[in-house]
Motif scaffolding. Structure first.
Motif, PDB file in Angstrom:
ATOM      1  N   VAL A  12      27.255 -14.854 -24.111  1.00 41.46           N
ATOM      2  CA  VAL A  12      27.789 -13.896 -23.026  1.00 41.46           C
ATOM      3  C   VAL A  12      28.721 -12.877 -23.551  1.00 41.46           C
ATOM      4  O   VAL A  12      28.841 -11.368 -23.333  1.00 41.46           O
ATOM      5  CB  VAL A  12      29.198 -14.588 -21.728  1.00 41.46           C
ATOM      6  N   ILE A  13      29.789 -12.791 -25.318  1.00 42.54           N
ATOM      7  CA  ILE A  13      29.834 -12.113 -25.395  1.00 42.54           C
ATOM      8  C   ILE A  13      29.199 -11.020 -25.385  1.00 42.54           C
ATOM      9  O   ILE A  13      29.423  -9.516 -25.685  1.00 42.54           O
ATOM     10  CB  ILE A  13      31.119 -12.712 -26.178  1.00 42.54           C
ATOM     11  N   ASN A  14      28.142 -11.468 -26.422  1.00 45.51           N
ATOM     12  CA  ASN A  14      27.588 -10.398 -27.227  1.00 45.51           C
ATOM     13  C   ASN A  14      26.963  -9.259 -26.005  1.00 45.51           C
ATOM     14  O   ASN A  14      26.468  -8.364 -25.925  1.00 45.51           O
ATOM     15  CB  ASN A  14      26.350 -11.506 -27.843  1.00 45.51           C
ATOM     16  N   THR A 366      21.610  -9.580 -19.432  1.00 47.93           N
ATOM     17  CA  THR A 366      21.265 -10.106 -20.896  1.00 47.93           C
ATOM     18  C   THR A 366      22.041 -11.500 -21.328  1.00 47.93           C
ATOM     19  O   THR A 366      21.424 -12.719 -21.533  1.00 47.93           O
ATOM     20  CB  THR A 366      21.754  -9.686 -21.600  1.00 47.93           C
ATOM     21  N   ALA A 367      23.033 -11.930 -20.506  1.00 51.38           N
ATOM     22  CA  ALA A 367      23.858 -13.405 -20.436  1.00 51.38           C
ATOM     23  C   ALA A 367      23.077 -14.087 -19.799  1.00 51.38           C
ATOM     24  O   ALA A 367      23.226 -15.369 -20.042  1.00 51.38           O
ATOM     25  CB  ALA A 367      25.403 -12.640 -19.797  1.00 51.38           C
ATOM     26  N   LEU A 368      22.728 -13.754 -18.319  1.00 50.28           N
ATOM     27  CA  LEU A 368      21.118 -14.804 -18.087  1.00 50.28           C
ATOM     28  C   LEU A 368      20.026 -15.179 -18.471  1.00 50.28           C
ATOM     29  O   LEU A 368      19.753 -15.638 -17.514  1.00 50.28           O
ATOM     30  CB  LEU A 368      21.459 -14.328 -16.088  1.00 50.28           C
ATOM     31  N   THR A 395      26.863 -23.662 -17.056  1.00 51.72           N
ATOM     32  CA  THR A 395      28.212 -22.881 -17.507  1.00 51.72           C
ATOM     33  C   THR A 395      28.322 -21.602 -17.992  1.00 51.72           C
ATOM     34  O   THR A 395      28.699 -21.135 -17.806  1.00 51.72           O
ATOM     35  CB  THR A 395      28.386 -23.897 -18.854  1.00 51.72           C
ATOM     36  N   THR A 396      26.799 -21.575 -18.294  1.00 53.35           N
ATOM     37  CA  THR A 396      26.372 -19.386 -19.076  1.00 53.35           C
ATOM     38  C   THR A 396      26.444 -19.112 -17.578  1.00 53.35           C
ATOM     39  O   THR A 396      27.352 -17.958 -17.394  1.00 53.35           O
ATOM     40  CB  THR A 396      24.670 -19.837 -19.022  1.00 53.35           C
ATOM     41  N   ILE A 397      26.035 -20.158 -16.229  1.00 56.24           N
ATOM     42  CA  ILE A 397      26.336 -18.554 -14.979  1.00 56.24           C
ATOM     43  C   ILE A 397      27.648 -18.138 -14.815  1.00 56.24           C
ATOM     44  O   ILE A 397      28.373 -16.997 -14.507  1.00 56.24           O
ATOM     45  CB  ILE A 397      25.426 -19.141 -14.205  1.00 56.24           C
TER      46      ILE A 397
END
Length: 522
Positions: A12-14, A366-368, A395-397
């Motif tokens: 997520v940071i990236n 991108t994060a998802l 957790t990613t969402i």
């Protein structure tokens, strides 16, 4: 598990690194041509959020006072609801028992919210059961929360479902969800056991934030039982599976719906089943954390209450697909209608794709991307397909949307002004101007004037809200940014050091190198 969590955070940071690029690629292209439309959007949004806040502030302030205090009762009332009738003439919800025995006459209709899909029911042998919620909003704006647990009662052969329901002035999903599960377990023994537990729980006090309440009762053949319920410090509805959103919405539609939610617009979700409605609506509302939806919220509207869709105030409403044609009977020019079955937007205001800044949309997309194969998800997202067959963890969402607020609002405490003998204030305009990105400044300019942001800040200014997970994550974010700055500085120093060494080398050895090359051509 820890490694998995770190991997998700790193991903997520990236993804959000795009927010720190020097140029707002894609946003600043043809800025002069887009400026007029952008300014028009901004003017309309500012006018809208100010109007919403003006019309709802008093009722919401009253609710916030209720939420923070302890109460003599754990909930306002509870009930067991069944279905009465037959397959030929149809069924209707009826109250089998309630605690206390007399509930407000004006709330006699609440049992209908336990079975908004009453026309679809018939006796059956298998039913997994489901947990869902709704919010009751009075004409004066007062809010109460309803929590429902549906299941098949004990027995054999085809039978009709029942629903345990609790109504409270406080929206505490986790605490009431646990109580309903306990009540269902007691109901498995007998209706009398469930009645006794509900009566004992009703008499217990509402705990203050982050505190526990103990409920002691007896269960036949099991002896004394002690049930411990804890009231959360934060009201994040993390129990709801976020992944259902990506099963029923494409990324563009999810971002448009979430943008409308941030702008506190009227939103209607349609689906063929109550389970899809309750899961998706609960999930998207939970993604607002650390903010909270402050307006009408009905997971599944009954046919008899369809006129609710004409409410002037913001709302989130779920309706079953078979009821969608009824919307044509109402004038709904400023309502976003989302079809969860077909992953699409049925109607909207047409600016939904511009509500969330483009660079944040890119970061979220991108994060998802799939935790298994990001390329496949990128293709699915761009083609408009849902992400149903891809794996993106809950957790990613959760992390991806939480990061949105960390990136845009992490500096809020730096603009809380405290002066001895004076009221603590929030310097909103300075807070907005402190952001370098123009598109995010425009976003914050209207978002900081929404009702949900005002309630968030009111809690911080009154110091009624203790440090929460959001503040802890902000502290981590600051450490992360400081570490990144130091790392970049060290790299810069190394580059400068190498460059200086090269300059000295060529200055001292230049003549020698020049003679060497000249000699080679003699």
């Amino acid at each position: 598990m820890a490694d998995s969590g770190s991997k998700v955070k790193s991903k997520v940071i990236n993804a959000y690194a795009v927010l720190r690029l020097p140029h707002e690629t894609g946003e600043s292209v043809q800025i002069e041509d887009a400026a007029e439309e952008e300014l028009k959007d901004q003017e309309q949004r500012l006018k809208y959020v100010k109007n919403v806040r003006q019309n709802t502030s008093e009722a919401i302030a009253k609710y916030e006072r209720v939420k923070l205090r302890s109460s003599a009762r754990l909930f306002q009332y509870g009930m067991l609801v069944g279905l009465d009738g037959n397959e030929t003439d149809g069924y209707k919800p009826v109250i089998l028992f309630s605690i206390p025995q007399e509930i407000p006459e004006s709330d006699s209709f609440v049992c209908n919210f336990c079975f908004p899909d009453v026309d679809l029911w018939k006796p059956q042998c298998d039913y997994e059961g489901e947990l869902f919620s709704f919010v009751l909003t009075s004409e004066t704006g007062d809010r109460r929360y309803g929590w429902c647990k549906r299941y098949l009662p004990p027995g054999s052969g085809p039978r009709l479902p029942e629903a345990l329901c609790i109504v409270s002035e406080v929206g505490e999903y986790g605490m009431y969800a646990q109580l309903l599960r306990e009540l269902q377990e007691f109901r498995a023994h007998s209706q009398e056991c469930a009645t006794d537990l509900m009566a004992v729980a009703f008499a217990r006090p509402m705990p203050t934030l982050n505190k526990e309440v103990y409920i002691r009762t007896e269960l036949p053949h099991h002896g004394r039982q002690t049930i411990i319920l804890k009231r959360a410090l934060d009201s994040r509805l993390g129990i709801v599976p976020y992944s259902c959103l990506l099963e029923h919405l494409t990324m563009p539609v999810l971002l448009q719906a979430f943008g409308a939610l941030l702008l506190e617009r009227k939103i209607i979700f349609c689906a063929s089943s109550l389970n899809i409605l309750s899961s998706c609506i609960g999930s998207i509302v939970a993604l607002l954390y650390p903010f909270e939806w402050q307006h009408t919220y009905v997971t599944a509207l009954t046919m008899s209450l369809m006129e609710v869709v004409e409410l002037p105030a913001p709302y989130i409403i779920g309706i079953l697909t078979k009821m969608r044609p009824l919307l044509d009977d109402y004038d709904l020019p400023e309502v976003l209608v989302v079809d969860l079955d077909n992953h699409s937007i049925v109607q909207g205001i047409k600016d939904e794709s511009r509500i969330i800044p483009k660079k944040i949309q890119r970061a979220l997309t991108t994060a998802l991307q799939s935790d298994d194969d990001s390329a496949d998800v990128q293709n699915a997202s761009s083609s408009g397909a849902s992400l149903k067959n891809q794996f993106v963890s809950d957790t990613t969402i959760s992390e991806a949307f939480l990061r949105l607020f960390i990136e845009t609002c992490s500096h809020y405490r730096g603009f809380i002004l405290e002066k001895e003998g004076e009221e603590t204030t929030f310097q909103r305009e300075q807070f907005v101007k402190a952001v370098h990105s123009r598109s995010i400044r425009l976003f914050l300019d209207w978002f900081t004037q929404t009702q949900m942001f005002e309630v968030f800040m009111s809690g911080r200014l009154s110091q009624n809200v203790a440090s929460c997970d959001f503040d802890q994550r902000i502290a981590e974010y600051r450490e992360e940014m400081e570490s990144s700055t130091k790392s970049n500085h060290c790299k810069s120093l190394k580059k400068r050091s190498l460059s200086e060494k090269m300059r000295i080398f060529f200055r001292e050895s230049g003549d020698k190198i020049k003679r060497t090359f000249q000699g080679a051509y003699v």
